[in-house]
Write an enzyme that holds these catalytic residues in place. Sequence first.
Site, PDB file in Angstrom:
ATOM      1  N   CYS A  11       0.836  -1.194   0.000  1.00 30.32           N
ATOM      2  CA  CYS A  11       0.000   0.000   0.000  1.00 30.32           C
ATOM      3  C   CYS A  11       0.883   1.261   0.000  1.00 30.32           C
ATOM      4  O   CYS A  11       1.518   1.546  -1.005  1.00 30.32           O
ATOM      5  CB  CYS A  11      -0.985  -0.034   1.162  1.00 30.32           C
ATOM      6  SG  CYS A  11      -2.372   1.117   0.949  1.00 30.32           S
ATOM      7  N   HIS A  52      -3.710  -5.241   0.376  1.00 32.44           N
ATOM      8  CA  HIS A  52      -3.242  -5.641   1.706  1.00 32.44           C
ATOM      9  C   HIS A  52      -3.252  -7.161   1.883  1.00 32.44           C
ATOM     10  O   HIS A  52      -4.245  -7.733   2.341  1.00 32.44           O
ATOM     11  CB  HIS A  52      -4.117  -4.988   2.777  1.00 32.44           C
ATOM     12  CG  HIS A  52      -3.928  -3.509   2.871  1.00 32.44           C
ATOM     13  ND1 HIS A  52      -2.939  -2.939   3.631  1.00 32.44           N
ATOM     14  CD2 HIS A  52      -4.590  -2.487   2.278  1.00 32.44           C
ATOM     15  CE1 HIS A  52      -2.999  -1.624   3.524  1.00 32.44           C
ATOM     16  NE2 HIS A  52      -3.989  -1.323   2.695  1.00 32.44           N
ATOM     17  N   GLU A 106      -1.514  -8.663   4.123  1.00 32.37           N
ATOM     18  CA  GLU A 106      -1.120  -8.956   5.508  1.00 32.37           C
ATOM     19  C   GLU A 106      -2.295  -9.221   6.435  1.00 32.37           C
ATOM     20  O   GLU A 106      -2.121  -9.611   7.595  1.00 32.37           O
ATOM     21  CB  GLU A 106      -0.299  -7.787   6.065  1.00 32.37           C
ATOM     22  CG  GLU A 106      -1.078  -6.537   6.450  1.00 32.37           C
ATOM     23  CD  GLU A 106      -1.313  -5.574   5.306  1.00 32.37           C
ATOM     24  OE1 GLU A 106      -1.515  -4.378   5.592  1.00 32.37           O
ATOM     25  OE2 GLU A 106      -1.295  -5.996   4.133  1.00 32.37           O
TER      26      GLU A 106
END
Length: 229
Positions: A86, A170, A172
């Site tokens: 990001c 994202h 994660e």
Amino acid sequence: MRPVLVLTHAAHEGPGLIAPALDAPVRVRTVVSSDSPVLPALDEVSGIVVMGGAMDADDDRFPGLDAEKRLLAEAVAADVPVLGVCLGMQLLALALGGELHRRHGTEIGFAPVDVVADDPVHGRLGPQPTVLHWHHDAVSLPPEATLLASTTVTPVQAFRAGSALAVQYHPELEPRMLDLWLATPEMVDGLSDDEIGSIRSDGAKYLPDLAPAARAMVAGFAEQVRARG
């Protein structure tokens, strides 16, 4: 083994599933507001991970971002493995000669990206993964970088530049991290209750498949980190 440097920009935007999937020592630093940040030398780390944040990648109110960009440019030149997520992708793009397009288009929520080129690490997510988007800005593709994924709103969703992999979305996220984001006023500012509820329900639907694929992608990055030692 030398540690992996993880650069964060907000307490709620940590490395998530990336840190344990690296299977390596991790050193987390937050230098975004520092005028004279002290960052490790490249020979002290085996790789660099740069996480997200709400600020613009070219925002001079956060002087630490310039130090991060210098480090990223040096890391790619030295063939150090880098993973940018990001804001981390945007910083990497600027470091390598790309341009930032503020408020290019809002993408918040789970939606697919189109994978447009093969990559031994990014490709582990699959041909059209549904991922979590949470951004307003976009970047141009840096010179000599390879476009890996795209959407209509954000043409550059992922790219490869030598030793660096960058993703706008994202990977994660785990369920607990998504719950934290949805409870953080800074993250949900401007979202309606219905939009927040939709993101929550989509998380329950998509994260069970996305998280293992994301761990596989990070494992590919970890292989590059271990090769550096």
